[in-house]
Design an enzyme around this catalytic site. Sequence first.
Site, PDB file in Angstrom:
ATOM      1  N   ARG A  68      -2.968   5.161  -2.506  1.00  0.00           N
ATOM      2  CA  ARG A  68      -1.798   5.910  -1.785  1.00  0.00           C
ATOM      3  C   ARG A  68      -2.321   6.910  -1.323  1.00  0.00           C
ATOM      4  NH1 ARG A  68       0.427   1.540  -2.203  1.00  0.00           N
ATOM      5  NH2 ARG A  68       2.218   1.222  -2.960  1.00  0.00           N
ATOM      6  N   GLU A  91       4.230   8.885   5.440  1.00  0.00           N
ATOM      7  CA  GLU A  91       4.109   7.533   6.057  1.00  0.00           C
ATOM      8  C   GLU A  91       5.370   7.289   6.520  1.00  0.00           C
ATOM      9  OE1 GLU A  91       2.083   4.293   3.899  1.00  0.00           O
ATOM     10  OE2 GLU A  91       1.011   5.249   3.207  1.00  0.00           O
ATOM     11  N   HIS A  96      -1.412   1.652   6.962  1.00  0.00           N
ATOM     12  CA  HIS A  96      -0.966   1.183   5.130  1.00  0.00           C
ATOM     13  C   HIS A  96      -0.707  -0.728   5.091  1.00  0.00           C
ATOM     14  CE1 HIS A  96       1.628   1.743   1.476  1.00  0.00           C
ATOM     15  NE2 HIS A  96       0.379   0.927   1.841  1.00  0.00           N
TER      16      HIS A  96
HETATM   17  C1  GLV Z   1       0.714  -1.676  -0.891  1.00  0.00           C
HETATM   18  O1  GLV Z   1       0.017  -0.221  -1.229  1.00  0.00           O
HETATM   19  C2  GLV Z   1       1.330  -2.181  -2.579  1.00  0.00           C
HETATM   20  O2  GLV Z   1       1.502  -0.811  -3.240  1.00  0.00           O
HETATM   21  O3  GLV Z   1       1.266  -2.999  -2.451  1.00  0.00           O
END
Ligand code: GLV
Length: 369
Positions: free
Chosen positions: A266, A295, A317
Amino acid sequence: MSKKFRVFATCDIGDSIELLRKRGYEVEVYPRPEAPPKNLIIEKVKSGVDGLITTLRDPIDAEVFEVGKGTLKVVAQIAVGFDNINRADANRYKVPFTHTADVLTEATAEFAFFLLGSLARKMWPAEHLTRENRWGYWHPYLPFLGDEVTGKTIAVIGTGRIGLALIKKCSGFDMNILCYDPAYQNHEYVKGIQEVMDLRQARGIQKEKTWIKYVSLEEALRTADFVSVHVPLLREGESTTPTYHLFNEKTLRMMKPTAYLVNTSRGPVVDELAVAKALREKWIAGAALDVYEKEPLPEDSPLRDPAIEDRFRLLPHFASAARITRLSTDPNKGMAGRTAQGLIDVLEGNYDGDVRKMPYVVNKEAFGK
Ligand code: GLV
């Protein structure tokens, strides 16, 4: 099914939506690719939906649970991380929420490994050189060289599912492995990997003896050639071992100037200003980020500084963004399938209606003995 369940999905999750509809569910899907405004989520919950399908960009907290009192029965999140859902609020309102652990473990771990490889072997600047017709010669060391991954030492920060999957992949590259986790250690797994390493060496599959061990964060950062981050985001007050800005000026300065940092966990686990500074001032050799404090990455982010571009990979991401991982309707393969199943388990009262027995529910602690 006696009751027709109503569900609002903040994003499309593919064929699993149709499967829910075939099951008799009334499912409304927010049609746009970006997140719906929070007041729309509130409006839908107020209108009495039984379930929400959410993802990591949707803030789900007391405001949402309050308007869903007596009607909202489940929040099914298509992601393994759930820092967008206020767990204490969900618990107070006794609304179970589900996530999609396991099915994205290997995809995320391999992506972290590929980032590390492409960063160290300078694939991005090398491709630019070729495309821009700046490749004028073959030369032993010009215009630049990368660093091998094989045989190096990696620090895996966070040894939950994804960290352990990365460890498995790194052991195949004859790497030494330093493990650090502030909250969860799996010594059995580490022992198993050491046995595999020893067997590979004994059979001549790898030349050198390699090792794996748990160490302190400081030892991990001071020793490793690569550092890969796999912890959940836990802010101050949410845990006795918070991870917010775990990577900051102080910890980045512990890393070797030849070392590389990869973050697929994260964004807020890493202080972005500190990373940009570390790259500009060459405290570290390079970094790759797939996740950000905000983001999508803002246009004026200091991470876009062209001066650090050759040593810095920026991804959107994307670590779990593989076809089967994201969209398979099979709950044992796809995040979408697992999300739908989590929703069904709660709404249809599977497992004798006992939330604590439902495999995809996260906040089991809220549902007493
Ligand atoms: C993506 O970042 C997730 O947490 O699945």
